[in-house]
Write an enzyme that holds these catalytic residues in place. Structure first.
Site, PDB file in Angstrom:
ATOM      1  N   SER A  61      -3.018 -31.162  16.772  1.00 32.76           N
ATOM      2  CA  SER A  61      -3.785 -31.930  17.955  1.00 32.76           C
ATOM      3  C   SER A  61      -3.355 -31.327  19.193  1.00 32.76           C
ATOM      4  O   SER A  61      -4.056 -31.482  20.207  1.00 32.76           O
ATOM      5  CB  SER A  61      -3.396 -33.512  17.805  1.00 32.76           C
ATOM      6  OG  SER A  61      -2.032 -33.517  17.737  1.00 32.76           O
ATOM      7  N   HIS A  77      -0.347 -34.157  23.218  1.00 38.22           N
ATOM      8  CA  HIS A  77      -1.868 -34.225  23.560  1.00 38.22           C
ATOM      9  C   HIS A  77      -2.080 -34.005  24.901  1.00 38.22           C
ATOM     10  O   HIS A  77      -2.896 -33.057  25.284  1.00 38.22           O
ATOM     11  CB  HIS A  77      -2.305 -35.576  23.257  1.00 38.22           C
ATOM     12  CG  HIS A  77      -2.194 -36.017  21.763  1.00 38.22           C
ATOM     13  ND1 HIS A  77      -2.828 -37.381  21.263  1.00 38.22           N
ATOM     14  CD2 HIS A  77      -1.751 -35.320  20.654  1.00 38.22           C
ATOM     15  CE1 HIS A  77      -2.727 -37.397  19.701  1.00 38.22           C
ATOM     16  NE2 HIS A  77      -1.890 -35.932  19.519  1.00 38.22           N
TER      17      HIS A  77
END
Length: 225
Positions: free
Chosen positions: A126, A190
């Site tokens: 991610s 992220h």
């Protein structure tokens, strides 16, 4: 390359202990022990990374291809499928590959630096996929993205990327501020990845390279680390 990355992540997951599909890892407690050992071997353990930087230097790269569960894998791969192909087409195969790996590595390294004493393993693509989202936002700000919103009973609604992706980043920021110690979602990775991706596209391509037309609609999935 986008589809190759998806295929590789899926293959490694199916062959690994987290999928539960490989009999050689056993069942029950034996399987759980194998999963922990696997994540520790191939994932990023911040305390070990900074205690033995030479030995552990590759773990932020290997961790990009390891996922902890089916939901984790499918959520990440959906995001990569939706946003990766157009970003790769704009960058080119080689540049996109280096961009994906480099930003993913730095995103996990940034998370590790902020949690330098943590003994928890960090795995997942991610950080790299968040970088793809950041680059997509800069390159295709008007692209229409179909989103499923809980407060609208999950009815599909189309919004431009400049609405959807900053909203997603704001949610990551809010969640990062509430995350407690222990295993969970690495929201900071992220955010670092998203910022790196947006910044790279901004510096690399400049204002003239932005595509203002709306390409074909694409569904949005849920991203987890």
């Amino acid at each position: 390359m986008t589809y190759g990355l998806i295929a590789l992540c899926c293959l490694l997951f199916v062959l690994g202990p987290a999928s539960g599909l490989t009999p050689g890892y056993g069942t029950g407690d034996a399987l759980l022990a194998a999963q922990r050992a696997y994540f520790r071997r191939w994932g990023v353990v911040p305390a070990e990374l900074f205690a033995r930087p030479v030995r552990e230097a590759l773990t932020p790269a290997t961790a990009l291809f390891v996922h902890g569960s089916w939901v984790h894998l499918l959520g990440n791969m959906l995001f990569l499928f939706v946003f990766g192909a157009m970003t790769e087409e704009r960058m080119g195969r080689v540049e996109f590959s280096l961009f994906y790996l480099g930003c993913g590595y730095l995103a996990l390294l940034g998370y590790a630096a902020a949690n330098a004493t943590s003994e928890q393993s960090l795995v997942g693509a991610s950080g790299a996929i968040s970088a793809v989202l950041g680059a997509f936002l800069y390159l295709f700000p008007r692209a229409r993205v179909t989103s499923l919103l809980p407060f609208l009973f999950f009815l599909p609604v189309r919004f431009p990327a400049w609405v959807v992706l900053p909203f997603w980043a704001a949610l990551q920021w809010a969640a990062a501020g509430q995350t407690s110690a222990g295993p969970g979602v690495a929201y900071l990775a992220h955010l670092v990845g998203f910022g790196l991706g947006f910044g790279y596209a901004w510096v690399r391509y400049g204002r003239a390279a932005r595509v203002n037309c709306a390409p074909a609609p694409a569904p949005e999935g849920e991203n987890q680390p």
